[in-house]
Structures are given as structure tokens and as C-alpha cells.
Design a protein around this motif. Structure first.
Motif, short mmCIF file in Angstrom:
data_model
loop_
_atom_site.label_atom_id
_atom_site.label_comp_id
_atom_site.label_asym_id
_atom_site.label_seq_id
_atom_site.Cartn_x
_atom_site.Cartn_y
_atom_site.Cartn_z
N LEU B 6 23.84 -2.11 61.09
CA LEU B 6 24.06 -1.29 60.56
C LEU B 6 25.92 -0.83 60.97
O LEU B 6 26.78 -0.02 60.05
N VAL B 82 20.18 7.66 60.22
CA VAL B 82 19.52 6.27 58.70
C VAL B 82 20.43 7.13 58.19
O VAL B 82 21.63 6.29 56.85
N SER B 85 24.21 7.77 57.27
CA SER B 85 24.88 6.10 57.28
C SER B 85 25.07 5.62 55.73
O SER B 85 25.49 5.33 55.22
N THR B 86 23.87 5.90 55.04
CA THR B 86 23.99 4.79 53.84
C THR B 86 24.95 6.16 52.77
O THR B 86 24.56 4.86 52.29
N LEU B 89 27.47 3.56 52.01
CA LEU B 89 27.26 2.05 51.02
C LEU B 89 27.23 2.11 50.38
O LEU B 89 27.39 1.12 48.72
#
Lengths: 254, 258
Positions: B6, B82, B85-86, B89
Motif C-alpha cells: 500500500l 485502508v 489511504s484509498t 488512488l
């Protein structure tokens, strides 16, 4: 007795001290000689010893903490009373906090490189070799970078001393005692509780504190080195700078 | 799939973020993921095995543990990290879409011109890959949306932790009377003080990340506003200078004719 197969090595890489080392050691290129010694002492005598030895000494700290009673819950409560935070976690937090000021320097260096790249492009030097050279050249610790570096050193010293003081507050004397007496609810009366591996824990506590002291001395020495270097440079260019003339006058008057 | 993977993904996306974004990423990985993996997981390691109730009734401990710990702190924090952090993306996906469409355009134009040599084309494609896109236009909107989502997820998870555990403090003792416990039994939680310390630490780190995200969002908005103001000023001065030019021309014509 059935033979158990040896534990398989963990196939998935974890976020651990090794990845932390990779992040922090990038700063090494822009440190002074003393800074590199400090980083080596940190990783070899503190992080490595923590991971390889200390964690197994403290591994059974709770399961091996036994009170002279059958009352359920008495063990847990007495352990919590005498060990509000484990040594291992305190050291892990100390190591993380003490290493992070170095990232201030890394950020400053990255910012300076970005500015240099822009200047190169504005002046028309877009040769990829020149731009690559900016990436690989070692930055001199002067000007604003000197101040960032010194501030990061001061933060390191403050964090180290704060943690040593916290240690002393939570565990006065640095010595691990064999027996503690506890009368918190639900223990029926004052019960004797026995700490596991007290002597080994004392040895490692003293070792880690000694290395912490050595790191503080290295940081102080590095501050003096940088200040001395800056003064020396000012004296060299004494003709131009008034600060240099002032220092020269003071030195000559003694 | 693990934390270092990640981290690698986020560092790649980070190239197009602002300086505050880069600071945010360092704070996330050093003060949250690192502390979670290296310290917090061992504190919560024995949370169920050392959850002791003052009874010999089989099943009582299991039931009481389940009542007071519907989701462990560690799992909540993992999910939070999680989710937080996405959104980055999203930005990485937009950047790769832009690169892909620019690459197509480049190949088409070089195909039509038929002038660029193979080496020249390769160099252009390489610069396309390595370039850093300015945060403007559609990328600005994508980036701002990702920041808003980050803030929502951080706030949401912190609120969820606060509601599920009734605050950030871990009590030493809880009282439970779920079946099959015979009556109101005392149950003792392992390492409550250490757990409280780490809960407060993680909540503080989460708040710092929220502050960084808000600062980054304000910075982006301010940058966009100044850019549009500068753009307006330039257009005004252009119009002014063109008016002056036409006036000068008419004056010259008048002088010539006079």
C-alpha cells in the motif's frame, strides 16, 4: 509425541523496523559524520537489540506475572496497576519519535532540489544530465538547511530527555523488583505478585538507558560541531561580515 | 497485499500531490501504520485470552467479551487506515488516464507527421511518464474530492470508535449479565491503561491528519482563487492594451489624413 513442522517464514513483508530503516537511512547522505555515527548506534544498539533480544525478555511479561491468589481478575488488575505501559512499547515510541526529526532535513533537501531544478529550467539548462546531477549531489549544510538541521537535533535531544524522564516517573529507580504487593479490587487482601525475569529486565533497561545517554551526547556534540563550523566560516569571511569581525574582536580581547 | 505494498502505491500517487500531502503521507505511515504494527498489535494481542470473568461458567467469558468488544480497536484502525489511504488512488487513476490519453495523442500525431524518429518518440513517451502534472483543472477537482473523502472517513471512524467504546478510555472492570453467566459477574480487561494510552495516541495522530487535510484543502482553494483572479487581471490588461493599440492606430490615421 508428534513432530511439529518448523514454522514457515512469513511470506508477506510486514511494515516493520526494516522498512523504517529504509526510510530513515535515506537522510544519511546529508548528515555530518557524527550524524552517521548516531544513526548506526540507533539502529544497531537500540532497534536491533530491541527486536532481537528485549522483545523476547518482555514477551511473557503478562503471562508470567503471577499473584498469590486464585481470585480471577486479580492478576490482570495488579499487572495493570504496576505496569501502566510496557518498557517495550515506551522504547518503540521513543525510537520512532527520536528518528522522525531527521525527516525534517530530508523534506528541506527535497524542497531545495525542487527549487534548483526550477532555476535550471528557467535558465535554459534542461539537459537531463544536469537534472540528474541535482538529484545525486550532496547538499552542503549551510543557510536555511543549517537551521533545519540544528532544530532537528534539538528536537531529538528534547524527545530523548523527555522519554528518559517519563521512564523515571513510571518506573522509578530503573530497577525491576521481584515482588510487588497489591490490594486493588478484586484481590481479597494484600497479595504478593511476582514479576517474571526481573534481573534480565533490569540488565536490558540499564543497557537501553546507557545507549540513550550515548545518543544524547552524540547529538550535543553534533550541535557544537555545527555551531563551531558556522562560526569558523564567519571568521574566515571576517572582512565581509560584521558578525565575523565582532567574534574576532572578542577572541582577540582574551 | 500488505502495508508496504500500500505504501508503494501511495508513494507513486504522491508525486502529484502538494507538500502538505507528502507530510500527511509521512505522518500516516510513521505515526499510525508503524505504531500500529510495531506496538499496538502486541498490546491487543491477548485481549480475548486474558479477558477474565469471575465465574467458572463455560461460555460466560466468550459472551461477555463479544458484548463489550463487538469490533477490536486494532481492526477498526486497520479499516480506518485502508479507507483513508484509498482516495489517493483516485488521483493515481486520473493521472494514469491522462497519461494514457496524452500518449495516444502523441502516437497519433507522430504517425500523421511521420517525421519523428523512433528514438525521438521514445524520449517523448519517457518525459510523458516522468512529468509531474500541475494540480489544475480536472486534476484539481479529483484531488479536492479525494481530500473531502479522506476527511469524511477519518471523522467517521473516529466517531464510530467513540460511540462503540463510549469514549477513548478503557475501563479495568466491566459488569456482565448475559446468558449463560449465572448473575451479574465482574469481568476484567487486560492492560487497560496501556490500551487507553495507545487509543489516545492514535486518536491524536488521526486528528493531526485531519488538520493536515483541511489545511491542504484550504491551500488548494486559495491557489485556485488566486489563479482565477490573476487570469482575470491578465484578460483586463490585454483588453486595455488592445484598446490603446486601436486608439493609437486611429490617431495615426487621423494625423496622416490631416
Amino acid at each position: 509425541m508428534p513432530l511439529t513442522p518448523p514454522a514457515e517464514p512469513d511470506p508477506e513483508p510486514k511494515m516493520n523496523w526494516a522498512s523504517f530503516y529504509a526510510v530513515i537511512s535515506g537522510v544519511n547522505r546529508h548528515s555530518t559524520g557524527i550524524g552517521r555515527i548516531w544513526l548506526s548506534v540507533l539502529f544497531i544498539f537500540r532497534i536491533l537489540v530491541l527486536v532481537v533480544a528485549a522483545e523476547s525478555v518482555w514477551g511473557d511479561e503478562k503471562s508470567g506475572f503471577i499473584c498469590n491468589t486464585q481470585q480471577p481478575g486479580c492478576n490482570s488488575v495488579c499487572y495493570d496497576h504496576f505496569f501502566p505501559i510496557s518498557h517495550i512499547r515506551l522504547w518503540a515510541l521513543q525510537l520512532i519519535l527520536v528518528s522522525t526529526p531527521a525527516l525534517l532535513v530530508a523534506m528541506h533537501v527535497a524542497h531545495r532540489r525542487h527549487v534548483d531544478k526550477r532555476l535550471y529550467k528557467l535558465s535554459g539548462r534542461t539537459n537531463p544530465k544536469d537534472l540528474e546531477q541535482i538529484k545525486t549531489q550532496k547538499m552542503k549544510i549551510t543557510g536555511a538547511l543549517w537551521w533545519t538541521y540544528v532544530i532537528s537535533l534539538l528536537f531529538r535531544i528534547v524527545f530523548e530527555v523527555t522519554f528518559m524522564y517519563l521512564f523515571y516517573m513510571i518506573y522509578p529507580g530503573y530497577k525491576m523488583i521481584r515482588l510487588v504487593k497489591c490490594d486493588s479490587y478484586p484481590c481479597p487482601n494484600t497479595v504478593d505478585c511476582f514479576v517474571s525475569r526481573p534481573t534480565e529486565k533490569t540488565v536490558f533497561t540499564v543497557f537501553m538507558l546507557a545507549v540513550s545517554g550515548v545518543c544524547i551526547l552524540l547529538n550535543i556534540a553534533e550541535v557544537f560541531f555545527l555551531v563551531g563550523k558556522a562560526c569558523g566560516k564567519h571568521l574566515h569571511t571576517a572582512g565581509d561580515s560584521t558578525m565575523g569581525v565582532w567574534i574576532q574582536q572578542k577572541l582577540c580581547s582574551y | 497485499m500488505s502495508w508496504p505494498v500500500l505504501y508503494a502505491q501511495l508513494v507513486g500517487a504522491n508525486r502529484h500531490s502538494t507538500s502538505l500531502g507528502k507530510v500527511w503521507l509521512s505522518v500516516l505511515f510513521i505515526f499510525r501504520v508503524m505504531v500500529l504494527v510495531v506496538a499496538a498489535e502486541s498490546v491487543w494481542g491477548d485481549e480475548q485470552s486474558d479477558f477474565t470473568c469471575n465465574t467458572l461458567q463455560p461460555g460466560c467469558e466468550n459472551v461477555c467479551y463479544d458484548q463489550f468488544f463487538p469490533v477490536s480497536h486494532i481492526r477498526l484502525w486497520c479499516l480506518q487506515l485502508v479507507f483513508v489511504s484509498t482516495p489517493t488512488l483516485l488521483v493515481a487513476m486520473y493521472v494514469s488516464y491522462r497519461n494514457h490519453s496524452d500518449k495516444k495523442r502523441l502516437l497519433q500525431s507522430s504517425g500523421r507527421a511521420g517525421l519523428l524518429s523512433n528514438k525521438g518518440q521514445e524520449e517523448d513517451l519517457e518525459t510523458l511518464k516522468k512529468r509531474r502534472l500541475p494540480v489544475a483543472g480536472a486534476l484539481w477537482w479529483t484531488y479536492a474530492c479525494s481530500l473531502v473523502f479522506r476527511l469524511l472517513f477519518e471523522g467517521g471512524f473516529m466517531y464510530a470508535l467513540y460511540v462503540v467504546y463510549d469514549g477513548f478510555q478503557m475501563p479495568r472492570l466491566v459488569q456482565c449479565d448475559q446468558w449463560p453467566c449465572p448473575n451479574l459477574v465482574d469481568c476484567f480487561i487486560s492492560r487497560p491503561t496501556e490500551k487507553t494510552i495507545f487509543t489516545v495516541f492514535m486518536a491524536t495522530a488521526s486528528s493531526i491528519c485531519m488538520v493536515l487535510n483541511m489545511a491542504e484543502l484550504s491551500y488548494l482553494v486559495a491557489k485556485a482563487v488566486t489563479r482565477s483572479l490573476c487570469g482575470q487581471k491578465e484578460r483586463k490588461t490585454c483588453r486595455k492594451s488592445s484598446r490603446v493599440k486601436t486608439q493609437n492606430k486611429t490617431n495615426q490615421k487621423l494625423l496622416v489624413s490631416a
